[in-house]
Scaffold this active site. Structure first.
Site, PDB file in Angstrom:
ATOM      1  N   CYS A   1     -41.370  39.737   9.192  1.00 47.96           N
ATOM      2  CA  CYS A   1     -40.899  38.632   9.790  1.00 47.96           C
ATOM      3  C   CYS A   1     -39.412  38.939  10.575  1.00 47.96           C
ATOM      4  CB  CYS A   1     -40.724  37.614   8.967  1.00 47.96           C
ATOM      5  SG  CYS A   1     -41.892  36.664   8.162  1.00 47.96           S
TER       6      CYS A   1
ATOM      7  N   HIS B   1     -36.724  33.037  10.920  1.00 47.15           N
ATOM      8  CA  HIS B   1     -36.305  32.536   9.824  1.00 47.15           C
ATOM      9  C   HIS B   1     -34.709  32.807   9.708  1.00 47.15           C
ATOM     10  CE1 HIS B   1     -36.693  35.881   6.940  1.00 47.15           C
ATOM     11  NE2 HIS B   1     -37.858  35.835   7.438  1.00 47.15           N
TER      12      HIS B   1
END
Length: 501
Positions: free
Chosen positions: A361, A342
Site C-alpha cells: 500500500c 492511507h
C-alpha cells in the site's frame, strides 16, 4: 433617389458589420476563440511538458564537457567526525604491590619491584579516511567544496557541502553520506541521461491514460501528486512497497474516503508475519487488535495451538485510533489487490530518502490534507472532518465523482519549482503497467514504458537492495499436531474484507 438608396444600403451594411462584431465579442467561445483561449489550446499537456523538460535536461547533460568523476563506491555511511587520524589509548598495566611481588619471587632477593607501564596513546589513520577523502574529492568535482578544502576528515566544511548537494538533489539534508546520497554522487552523466530519457518515454507512453484530474503515485520518486484540471495542486512524500512486496502499477480510482478506518491484516502479511508471531509468541504484536479464528474472536490468544491453524481460518482486525496502521484516513480504491492510499501511525519513515518499506500500500505524508481536498466535493468541511475524527467511530464518505489514480514508475520528475529530479530504481525488476483498470501488472498484459518504434534507453545500473527481505513463514514440517476439534471455536458471522498496508 438612387443616391439615397445607396446611402441606406451602406448604412445597413455598416450596422450589420458592427452588429456582427459585437455578437462575436459578446458570444464568447461559442462564436469565436479569444487569444487567451488559443494560447491555452496550443499549450501542451502537463505530462507532455514534463517529458519535454526531462529531454531538455538530458540533452544539456549529454552536451556538457566531460569531467573527472571520483567514485565513492558501496560501503559504510560516513558523517561528521569520521575519517582523519584517530587515537587509541592502551591503558596502564595493573601490577601487584611491591611486597606481593617480592613474595611471589622469593628466589630473586633484592630485586626492585616492577614499575607499572604508563598509558600508551597510539595514533593511526581511520579506516574511513579513504572513504571520506573520496567524498571530499567528489564534492570538489561537483562544485560544492573548494579545491583547497580537500580533507580525509569529515569536518564542518564537508558536512556543509554534503547538505548543499542533498538540497540540490531533493534529498533529506542530514549531512550524512548514506546509500541514497552515495548513489546520487556516484551516478555518471550517462546513467543520468538514461534515467531521464527512460522517464520521458514512459511519460509520453502513458500521458493519454492520465486524466486532467488525477492522483499520481510515482514509485521511484516515492511521492504522490494531486493534479487538478491539468495543474499540480501539491506533492507529498509517500511510503511505497518494499522490494519483496512491490506496489503494482494500477490504473484505479478513489471512490470513497474512510475516516477512522479499521485495519484488517491482508493475507500476505498474515501468513508471512503475524501467524508466525502467533505461533512463536502467542501474540500478534499489533496494538488494539482482535484475533478471530473461524469467525469467533479469541479472547486469550496464548491458549490456542496456532501451529495447527491454517492462515485461511485466521482474521486479525485492528481497531480505529492513533495506533492503527492505516492512520486516521484511508482512500478506498477498487482493485482486488488490497492496495489503498492511507495515513500511518509511524511518520518517522517520511524523513528518510529511501521509503520503500510498506507491504504494497501507499502511505501518505499528509493524509488529512488529501482527504480534506477530496471530501470538499462531498460538502464536508475541515471542521466537520475534525468532528468525525473526534468521535473515534469509523465512517465512509462516498465521493460524488470518483477520482482517477495512476501508479507510475518514472525515474525522473519535475517538482513544483520546475526543477528536474532524478530517482534511481527502488526495485531490481520494476513492475510493468497494467492496461485494464483496477488490475495489477502481474495478472494482465504488460505495456512497455517506451513508445512503439522508439529505441530502448541505455541500461541503468541497478542499486543494491536496501530493504531487509520479508521474513519466511514457519515450515509446515516443524508444526506440532493439529488442534483437536474441542479447541476450535464454532463459526460465527463473517468479518470485513482484508485491507492492505
Amino acid at each position: 433617389m438612387h443616391d439615397h438608396s445607396r446611402l441606406l444600403s451602406r448604412r445597413s451594411a455598416a450596422l450589420l458589420m458592427v452588429g456582427g462584431l459585437a455578437g462575436v465579442a459578446l458570444g464568447g467561445p461559442a462564436l469565436a476563440v479569444t487569444p487567451k483561449d488559443a494560447a491555452h489550446a496550443a499549450k501542451p499537456s502537463l505530462i507532455a511538458g514534463w517529458a519535454t523538460s526531462l529531454e531538455q535536461r538530458a540533452l544539456e547533460i549529454q552536451n556538457a564537457p566531460k569531467a573527472q568523476a571520483t567514485r565513492i563506491g558501496y560501503g559504510a555511511v560516513v558523517k561528521k567526525g569520521d575519517g582523519g587520524m584517530i587515537e587509541s589509548v592502551a591503558p596502564a598495566v595493573d601490577l601487584p604491590p611491591a611486597d606481593v611481588q617480592q613474595a611471589q619471587a622469593p628466589t630473586l632477593p633484592g630485586l626492585a619491584p616492577v614499575e607499572p607501564a604508563p598509558p600508551v596513546v597510539i595514533t593511526a589513520r581511520s579506516p574511513l579516511a579513504d572513504r571520506v577523502g573520496k567524498v571530499a574529492r567528489r564534492l570538489i568535482e561537483l562544485g560544492y567544496l573548494p579545491a583547497d578544502k580537500w580533507t580525509d576528515s569529515f569536518n564542518d566544511d564537508v558536512e556543509t557541502a554534503v547538505r548543499a548537494f542533498q538540497l540540490a538533489e531533493g534529498l533529506q539534508p542530514d549531512g550524512k553520506v548514506g546509500e541514497v546520497t552515495r548513489q546520487a554522487m556516484d551516478r555518471t552523466p550517462a546513467q543520468t541521461v538514461a534515467l531521464l530519457r527512460r522517464a520521458a518515454a514512459a511519460m509520453r507512453a502513458q500521458q493519454a491514460s492520465i486524466p486532467e484530474t488525477t492522483i499520481l503515485v510515482n514509485l521511484p520518486g516515492q511521492s504522490v501528486t494531486l493534479i487538478e484540471r491539468g495543474r499540480p495542486s501539491f506533492t507529498m512524500r509517500a511510503v511505497v512497497g518494499r522490494p519483496s512486496r512491490k506496489t503494482p502499477l494500477l490504473q484505479d480510482k478513489v471512490t470513497s474516503v474512510t475516516i477512522n478506518p479499521t485495519w484488517t491484516v491482508p493475507p500476505t502479511v498474515l501468513s508471512e508475519d503475524k501467524l508466525p508471531a502467533l505461533r512463536k509468541k502467542g501474540t500478534t504484536g499489533i496494538k488494539n487488535a482482535a484475533v478471530y479464528l473461524d469467525g469467533t474472536e479469541v479472547v486469550n490468544t496464548q491458549s490456542v495451538n496456532w501451529w495447527g491453524v491454517d492462515p485461511g481460518r485466521v482474521r486479525i482486525v485492528q481497531k480505529p485510533g492513533d495506533d492503527n496502521a492505516l492512520g486516521r484516513f484511508r482512500l478506498d480504491l477498487t482493485n482486488g489487490d488490497g492496495i489503498f492510499l492511507h495515513g500511518t501511525n509511524d511518520p518517522r519513515l517520511f524523513s528518510r530518502d529511501l521509503r520503500a518499506a510498506s507491504s504494497g500500500c501507499v502511505r501518505l505524508e499528509d493524509a488529512r490534507m488529501m482527504a480534506e481536498t477530496l471530501l470538499g466535493a462531498a460538502k464536508m468541511t475541515p471542521a466537520s472532518i475534525g468532528q468525525q475524527l473526534d468521535t473515534g467511530e469509523t465512517k465512509t464518505i462516498r465521493l460524488p465523482n470518483a477520482i482517477p489514480v495512476r501508479f507510475v514508475y518514472w525515474n525522473a520528475s519535475v517538482d513544483t519549482a520546475g526543477v528536474v529530479r532524478v530517482h534511481p530504481d527502488i526495485y531490481e525488476d520494476p513492475p510493468t503497467l497494467s492496461t485494464p483498470a483496477g488490475q495489477s501488472g502481474a495478472g494482465s498484459p504488460a505495456m512497455s514504458a517506451n513508445p512503439p518504434g522508439s529505441t530502448a534507453p541505455t541500461p541503468v545500473s541497478t542499486p543494491r537492495p536496501l530493504s531487509k527481505p520479508a521474513p519466511l513463514p514457519v515450515p509446515a514440517a516443524h508444526a506440532p499436531t493439529p488442534l483437536s476439534s474441542a479447541s476450535v471455536p464454532a463459526p460465527a458471522k463473517p468479518l470485513p474484507a482484508s485491507t492492505g498496508m
